[in-house]
Design an enzyme around this catalytic site. Structure first.
Site, PDB file in Angstrom:
ATOM      1  N   SER A  71      33.452  14.306  26.962  1.00  0.00           N
ATOM      2  CA  SER A  71      32.343  14.657  28.168  1.00  0.00           C
ATOM      3  C   SER A  71      31.188  14.751  27.258  1.00  0.00           C
ATOM      4  O   SER A  71      30.546  13.743  26.737  1.00  0.00           O
ATOM      5  CB  SER A  71      32.834  16.034  28.359  1.00  0.00           C
ATOM      6  OG  SER A  71      32.166  16.619  29.607  1.00  0.00           O
ATOM      7  N   ASP A 185      35.950  12.880  33.892  1.00  0.00           N
ATOM      8  CA  ASP A 185      35.720  13.392  32.516  1.00  0.00           C
ATOM      9  C   ASP A 185      37.059  13.490  31.806  1.00  0.00           C
ATOM     10  O   ASP A 185      38.023  13.938  32.238  1.00  0.00           O
ATOM     11  CB  ASP A 185      35.335  15.133  33.096  1.00  0.00           C
ATOM     12  CG  ASP A 185      34.598  15.610  31.818  1.00  0.00           C
ATOM     13  OD1 ASP A 185      35.299  15.858  30.803  1.00  0.00           O
ATOM     14  OD2 ASP A 185      33.599  16.208  31.988  1.00  0.00           O
TER      15      ASP A 185
END
Length: 321
Positions: A71, A185
């Site tokens: 991320s 993500d």
């Protein structure tokens, strides 16, 4: 159209140290074994603390031999290895609430509330055409395949595409379609990617966990159920003040905070089973996940947390490397 990026699932780790015998895309160059390997975790706005961590390591002369990022950890780690940390820090420190809103391209018909293309454009201003092969040290960005739940290790191809896939928060940013896979993500599957560094046989792995102080050590609380109160309900006459909700999160806030809980629980489990040699744990719980305008504070806290551990890190380095 996003550029192509090679994909690697967790099951493909056997190919990680070089080209596959079938002629597929090569893995990242063999990591150096003289420095430390960093596992940079996810944490949305709290991820600016990674900048402070890297500044403190550079100041102490501690070499980074490899970075695995999830991320925002992939965003900061990739920019660092590409020599663009100064530009990223300048951008982060310049953010205000109004400027953040201007970067979000609302997309009510897509797979996320925001398309993310304005942020892509900002990345491409400095990293257009940059590829993993251009980096001086190995780098792996972790993403999740939304259709299968597979953990995907991005280790070659387009750097911008890999970063974008790694921070594609479900429901907030549009997923990234890449080589027949739909990526979101990486914090869904591996919030602090220590396991990636271990797979590359790194002798000293340092994790930067941005969630350590968010929920405390206890994961279960016994509680009694009172009268049903919906989050958006106004307090009823005579209702105790402490039962009314003072902060209304909104749709995006609820999604982000729910994702935050997921990251915390998965991080606890994965780090317990595959612990790093050292954890850096900046205290960031007071910074909201979407408060990207608080970069100055987050960077400072990351720097201070790392500076306080430099002597121990040097000691470990002398023993393990």
């Amino acid at each position: 159209m996003l550029e192509w990026a090679s994909l690697r699932s967790k099951a493909d780790v056997r190919e990680a140290n070089g080209p596959s015998s079938s002629g597929g895309a090569p893995g990242p160059k063999p990591p150096m074994k003289t420095g430390i390997s960093l596992a940079l975790g996810g944490g949305c706005a709290r991820g600016w603390a990674h900048i402070g961590v890297l500044r403190a390591l550079d100041e102490a002369g501690i070499e980074v031999s490899m970075i695995a990022g999830t991320s925002v950890g992939a965003l900061v780690g990739g920019c660092y290895l590409a020599g663009k940390l100064d530009e990223l820090e300048e951008f982060a420190r310049s953010l205000t609430k109004r400027r953040i809103f201007g970067l979000l391209d609302l997309n009510l018909r897509g797979s996320g509330l925001f398309g993310g293309m304005k942020l892509d454009q900002r990345l491409r201003e400095h990293l257009d055409g940059a590829r993993f092969d251009d980096l001086p040290k190995p780098f792996v960005a972790v993403a999740s395949e939304i259709r299968t739940g597979h953990e995907i290790w991005l280790s070659s191809g387009s750097l911008v595409t890999a970063m974008r896939a790694s921070y594609a928060l479900p429901g907030v940013f549009e997923p990234v379609a890449c080589n027949g896979r739909v990526l979101v993500d990486g914090a869904l599957v591996n919030p602090v990617p220590v396991s990636v560094c271990r797979a590359y046989e790194q002798p000293l792995v340092v994790a930067v966990n941005l969630h350590y102080d968010l929920f405390g050590r206890a994961a279960v609380i016994k509680h009694s159920a009172g009268e049903l109160v919906v989050e958006n309900d106004a307090p009823r006459p005579g209702q105790p003040h402490h039962q009314s909700h003072q902060t209304r999160l909104g749709i995006t806030g609820v999604m982000v905070e729910a994702f935050n809980i997921i990251q915390d629980r998965i991080s606890r489990a994965r780090l317990a089973g595959d612990p790093p040699d050292m954890s850096l744990q900046p205290k960031l719980s007071h910074i909201g996940l979407t408060e990207f305008h608080r970069a100055d504070e987050a960077i400072s806290l990351g720097y201070q947390a790392t500076k306080s551990q430099i002597s121990e890190l040097i000691r470990l380095q002398s023993v393990l490397v």
